[in-house]
Every structure is written in structure tokens, then in C-alpha cells.
Design an enzyme around this catalytic site. Sequence first.
Site, PDB file in Angstrom:
ATOM      1  N   ARG A 111       5.807   1.439  -2.121  1.00  0.00           N
ATOM      2  CA  ARG A 111       5.851   1.845  -3.527  1.00  0.00           C
ATOM      3  C   ARG A 111       6.275   0.721  -4.473  1.00  0.00           C
ATOM      4  O   ARG A 111       7.104  -0.116  -4.110  1.00  0.00           O
ATOM      5  CB  ARG A 111       6.824   3.015  -3.693  1.00  0.00           C
ATOM      6  N   HIS A 136       0.826   2.115  -1.940  1.00  0.00           N
ATOM      7  CA  HIS A 136      -0.203   1.552  -1.055  1.00  0.00           C
ATOM      8  C   HIS A 136      -1.396   0.947  -1.788  1.00  0.00           C
ATOM      9  O   HIS A 136      -2.555   1.162  -1.403  1.00  0.00           O
ATOM     10  CB  HIS A 136      -0.667   2.616  -0.057  1.00  0.00           C
ATOM     11  N   HIS A 210      -1.257   1.112   8.881  1.00  0.00           N
ATOM     12  CA  HIS A 210      -0.674   2.454   8.785  1.00  0.00           C
ATOM     13  C   HIS A 210      -1.094   3.364   9.942  1.00  0.00           C
ATOM     14  O   HIS A 210      -1.423   4.530   9.739  1.00  0.00           O
ATOM     15  CB  HIS A 210      -1.085   3.062   7.440  1.00  0.00           C
ATOM     16  N   ASP A 286      11.574   8.343   6.225  1.00  0.00           N
ATOM     17  CA  ASP A 286      10.532   7.671   5.441  1.00  0.00           C
ATOM     18  C   ASP A 286      11.227   6.489   4.777  1.00  0.00           C
ATOM     19  O   ASP A 286      11.336   6.423   3.565  1.00  0.00           O
ATOM     20  CB  ASP A 286       9.945   8.651   4.413  1.00  0.00           C
ATOM     21  N   GLU A 350       5.426   0.627  10.067  1.00  0.00           N
ATOM     22  CA  GLU A 350       4.666  -0.227   9.162  1.00  0.00           C
ATOM     23  C   GLU A 350       5.445  -1.516   8.906  1.00  0.00           C
ATOM     24  O   GLU A 350       6.434  -1.522   8.181  1.00  0.00           O
ATOM     25  CB  GLU A 350       4.425   0.514   7.843  1.00  0.00           C
TER      26      GLU A 350
HETATM   27  C1  BGC Z   1       5.060   6.310   2.969  1.00  0.00           C
HETATM   28  C2  BGC Z   1       5.115   7.797   2.838  1.00  0.00           C
HETATM   29  C3  BGC Z   1       3.763   8.282   2.462  1.00  0.00           C
HETATM   30  C4  BGC Z   1       2.805   7.857   3.510  1.00  0.00           C
HETATM   31  C5  BGC Z   1       1.412   8.258   3.129  1.00  0.00           C
HETATM   32  C6  BGC Z   1       4.089   5.988   4.037  1.00  0.00           C
HETATM   33  O1  BGC Z   1       3.992   4.607   4.173  1.00  0.00           O
HETATM   34  O2  BGC Z   1       6.304   5.765   3.229  1.00  0.00           O
HETATM   35  O3  BGC Z   1       6.049   8.187   1.875  1.00  0.00           O
HETATM   36  O4  BGC Z   1       3.717   9.658   2.291  1.00  0.00           O
HETATM   37  O5  BGC Z   1       2.836   6.483   3.684  1.00  0.00           O
HETATM   38  O6  BGC Z   1       0.696   8.534   4.198  1.00  0.00           O
END
Ligand code: BGC
Length: 385
Positions: A111, A136, A210, A286, A350
Site C-alpha cells: 500500500r 499493488h 503474490h 496481514d 511476499e
Molecule cells: C495485502 C492484503 C490484500 C491482498 C490482496 C496482500 O498483499 O497485504 O491486504 O488483501 O494482498 O490479495
Amino acid sequence: MLIRDHFRVGRFVLACGLAMALVSGAQAAGLGVSEDTFGTLSDGTEVDIYTLTNANRMEVTILTYGGIVQSIRVPDRNGKIDDVSLGFDDLQGYVERSPYFGALIGRFGNRIAGGTFTLDGETYQLPVNNGPNSLHGGTKGFDKRVWSASPIRTGDRVGVELTYFSPDGEMGYPGNLAVTVRYTLNNDNDLRIHYSAVTDAPTVVNLTNHVYFNLAGAGNGTILDQVAMLNADRITPVDDTLIPTGAFMSVAGTPFDFTQPKPIGQDIRADHQQLAYAEPEQGGYDHNYVLNNPGNLDALAARVTDPESGRTVEMYTTEPGVQFYTSNFLDGLQGQDGETYKHWGGFTLEAQHFPDSPNQPDFPSTVLRPGEKYTQTTIYSFRPK
Ligand code: BGC
């Protein structure tokens, strides 16, 4: 013949052999890479699938759409093979409903607060696509682009090289960015991802992959009993929109402590503000873990094992952080083979620079300038234990 001449001839033969191996791409036994068509986008663009295989019956498929790792098939301790990465059977699934399954993320993974940052006195506005923030890379990040591809065959690895040119201003980011990602597989069951990027104007870059892992097999229940170790003494705690506060929090004595292996589900429902920020109703991880050995590809960053099947993934990376995410937003998504992906049905590791780095002066910099080269190497290793 003099001994010296023997050496000369020997060296010559060796050099010829090496040269021929490079030219003909002679492979270690069992390694292979093949290419096929996976599907066609609505604008007529063809999407290809590359299949990498090794001597241990491990198989990885990669799409030119989003640079997506579509499957990772790994034997368990009894030789039973299952796909340990969540995904879809068809292109439509990825285009219409994918929460970044297996995808390459860019230009900026994670983010950016308010979707805005200032660089060299210029303020940039990115698309806001996650509450008040940009996530992303924006509404159409690298995960939704079609990459150019060519197979890789070196002596002990096979793979695919993907390239993407991101023009100046795409998704609000400055600078033309040329990106190369090389996925390779060897006979040690290492899936290696090497990223590089160059720019012609100052910009910010934070690339990642991801994959959602479920070591019991995608769609086979939750990951709560799988045992995780994260080699990180601290996380970067977040606010209720999952933006780092700028502080560092010690994991000692909290549900975030994975320095010693423990089941992912052991403390996931604990009463802790940070877990509630990630998943207000049932709890979840998360969070960005601050790795204890940043930049050291030889140091183990994370290990997760499924006690039931014996499958294990280890992560090694040159990045300073890893986002550990437990699929808190999955809830009955229809995936491959008619499977349904549950809440907590996968975990991600990640490898990344820290979230919102462009707005956080105390975090390692994500700025890339002309003349510099962004590089990252991350390895997901499935060596049997
Ligand atoms: C984030 C999550 C998000 C997800 C989306 C992750 O990298 O940290 O908050 O919902 O990606 O698939």
C-alpha cells in the site's frame, strides 16, 4: 606429449564442451521447459503458459498474463503430487476474480497511503483502489499486463524470462520503467525469481510475487495447522487501513512471534489490535515482517511445513521484508478443479520493501534513479525435509 600440453588439450576440450552446452542448452537430466497457449483476452491478445519440470516430478506453470505462477506441483513425503498454489484453470478466472493469485506485483507492491507520494519535490497521485490507499500498483498493475516471454535453458536450470515496459505516467508513476523477471527451476526444487528494472526518470519500485500457498494442496482446507517460522524479530505495525504507523514493533510475547516454529492458527484469534486491523471479525495476519538478515540470500527468511503431507516451503530473499498474509479476504471463492477457497485457505510470503516506503523516511528507500538498477532475488525452495 608434455604434461603442460595435456593440460592445454584438457582445457580446450573443457572449453569446447562448455561452449557447446551453452549453445545447445544441454540440460541436467530431467529439466524441461515447454510453451503452449493458455487463452485469449477479449482484445484478441494471446496468453501463453510455460511449463517448467524437474527430475523430482516438480512442475511449475507460468502465464504471460500478469507473470502469474499458475501452479506449483510438488510431491509429498509419499510421492503424492499436489498443486500447492491457489489459482484458476482458465484465463477468465484470473481476469475476472483473482485476488492477485500467483501474480507479479508492480510497480509498487503493497500500500501507498492516500495513493500519493512526493519525490524530488513533485507530488504524484496514483489510483486509489483499497479504501483510501493505492494497493499493488493501482487498478491495472503489472499483474494485469501481458508480458513478453522467452524460455531459459542453462545447464542446471530451466525457466522463462518475462519482460514488461511500463511507460512514464502509467498508473500515475513517473519514468519509463523496463522490467525483467526470470523464473527458473532446478533439480534442488528451488523456484527462483530474479527481478531487475531500470528507469529513465526518478521513480519508486517495489516488486513482489503474490503466490498463495497451501502446502496440503490448494483448496484442501485451511492453512491453520501448517507450521510457520519467520526469521524476524519485528513487524511494522499498521493503522486500521493497513498503512504502517512508521514504528517498529517487537514480536516477543505477542501473537506475531514466529521466530520459533508454531502453527499459523495457534494465536490467530488472539485479542490483539494488530490482528483485528487485518481481519476485524476472526483475526488474521496481514503484516510486514522485518527480516533479521536483510539482503542476505543465504539466510533462511521463512519456512512453513505441513505436518500432514510433509511438504515444506523455505523462502530466501535479498529483500528486507516479507508480507505474511493469511487470506483474510478469501471466503468461498471458486478456484481450480471446482475447489472452493476458504477464509484462511492460503498464506503468502511476499518478499518486499516495506509498505508505504515512499512516505516513510525511516524505511529503506524504494527510490530508483536513472543509471541505477533495481534487483531482487527470491527463492521458494521445496527441498524435501
Ligand atoms: C495485502 C492484503 C490484500 C491482498 C490482496 C496482500 O498483499 O497485504 O491486504 O488483501 O494482498 O490479495
